[in-house]
Write an enzyme that holds these catalytic residues in place. Structure first.
Site, PDB file in Angstrom:
ATOM      1  N   ASP A 144     -65.781  15.920  12.651  1.00  0.00           N
ATOM      2  CA  ASP A 144     -66.066  17.255  12.118  1.00  0.00           C
ATOM      3  C   ASP A 144     -67.552  17.531  12.219  1.00  0.00           C
ATOM      4  O   ASP A 144     -68.370  16.609  12.154  1.00  0.00           O
ATOM      5  CB  ASP A 144     -65.623  17.363  10.656  1.00  0.00           C
ATOM      6  CG  ASP A 144     -64.118  17.282  10.486  1.00  0.00           C
ATOM      7  OD1 ASP A 144     -63.403  17.845  11.341  1.00  0.00           O
ATOM      8  OD2 ASP A 144     -63.654  16.669   9.518  1.00  0.00           O
ATOM      9  N   ASP A 174     -59.721  22.583  13.969  1.00  0.00           N
ATOM     10  CA  ASP A 174     -59.382  23.119  12.643  1.00  0.00           C
ATOM     11  C   ASP A 174     -59.455  24.639  12.638  1.00  0.00           C
ATOM     12  O   ASP A 174     -58.591  25.322  12.070  1.00  0.00           O
ATOM     13  CB  ASP A 174     -60.341  22.571  11.582  1.00  0.00           C
ATOM     14  CG  ASP A 174     -60.224  21.076  11.375  1.00  0.00           C
ATOM     15  OD1 ASP A 174     -59.127  20.538  11.607  1.00  0.00           O
ATOM     16  OD2 ASP A 174     -61.220  20.455  10.992  1.00  0.00           O
TER      17      ASP A 174
END
Length: 200
Positions: A144, A174
């Protein structure tokens, strides 16, 4: 035929972009390294997680990876039926984005533990021969990097006081899942329910 080509292009495009970003971050950033892109509201902050999207930690990596595989399978069935029934192009795009995002994250789970060394706060990870990485198949951590700490709630605000508004750290996959899912619910939920696309 056009709907099939559109779906394939979206899935491949999202996966390629997602993996290029992750590869670059993984091999050039140290774990938790924070680069401020735009003042204090947009950061590139490298983190890794074993759990759900946006860095949440609920279940083990392998269970989550298997869940994603099942979810991808179900959405692929749905996408196939939508294409057969000549559903609106926007609906095809939404479902393809969800599939692509889930696939992008499961690639991390499946292969990153096999091809990368462990990321640390001192050194970026390195690409290594297949099977010589920090983990095993389905044990890889999801990368991330996008962080938007838009503002901090005042201390007097109940429940949220002192916390960062939207403190989640996420990746391109995401974002693809979220955008596809939100658009699906907002614009096409009636279409899916009326058509009975989840039934045989």
């Amino acid at each position: 035929m056009r709907r099939t080509i559109l779906a394939i292009l979206i899935v491949l495009g999202v996966i390629v972009i997602d993996q290029l970003i992750k590869f670059d971050i993984k091999t050039t950033f140290m774990l938790h390294e924070d680069y401020v892109v735009a003042r204090d509201w947009f950061h590139i902050l490298f983190t890794e997680n074993r759990g759900m999207a946006f860095g949440m930690q609920f279940v083990g990596t392998m269970f989550l990876a298997l869940f994603r595989v099942v979810a991808i399978g179900l959405f692929c069935v749905l996408l196939s039926r939508l294409i057969q029934r000549k559903a609106p192009y926007g609906l095809i795009v939404c479902v393809a984005m969800i599939i692509a995002g889930a696939a992008g994250n499961i690639i991390d789970n499946m292969f990153y533990g096999l091809i990368f060394t462990e990321s640390t706060p001192y050194f970026p990870a390195q690409l290594v021969p297949f099977g010589q990485g920090y983990g095993s198949f389905l044990s890889g951590k999801v990368v991330d990097m996008f962080y938007f700490p838009l503002f901090t709630w005042p201390d007097w605000v109940p429940l949220f006081g002192g916390n960062t508004f939207f403190g989640a750290i996420f990746n391109f996959a995401d974002a693809s899942i979220s955008c596809g899912a939100v658009a699906l619910v907002l614009f096409y939920h009636k279409y899916i329910s009326h058509m009975g696309l989840l039934k045989k």
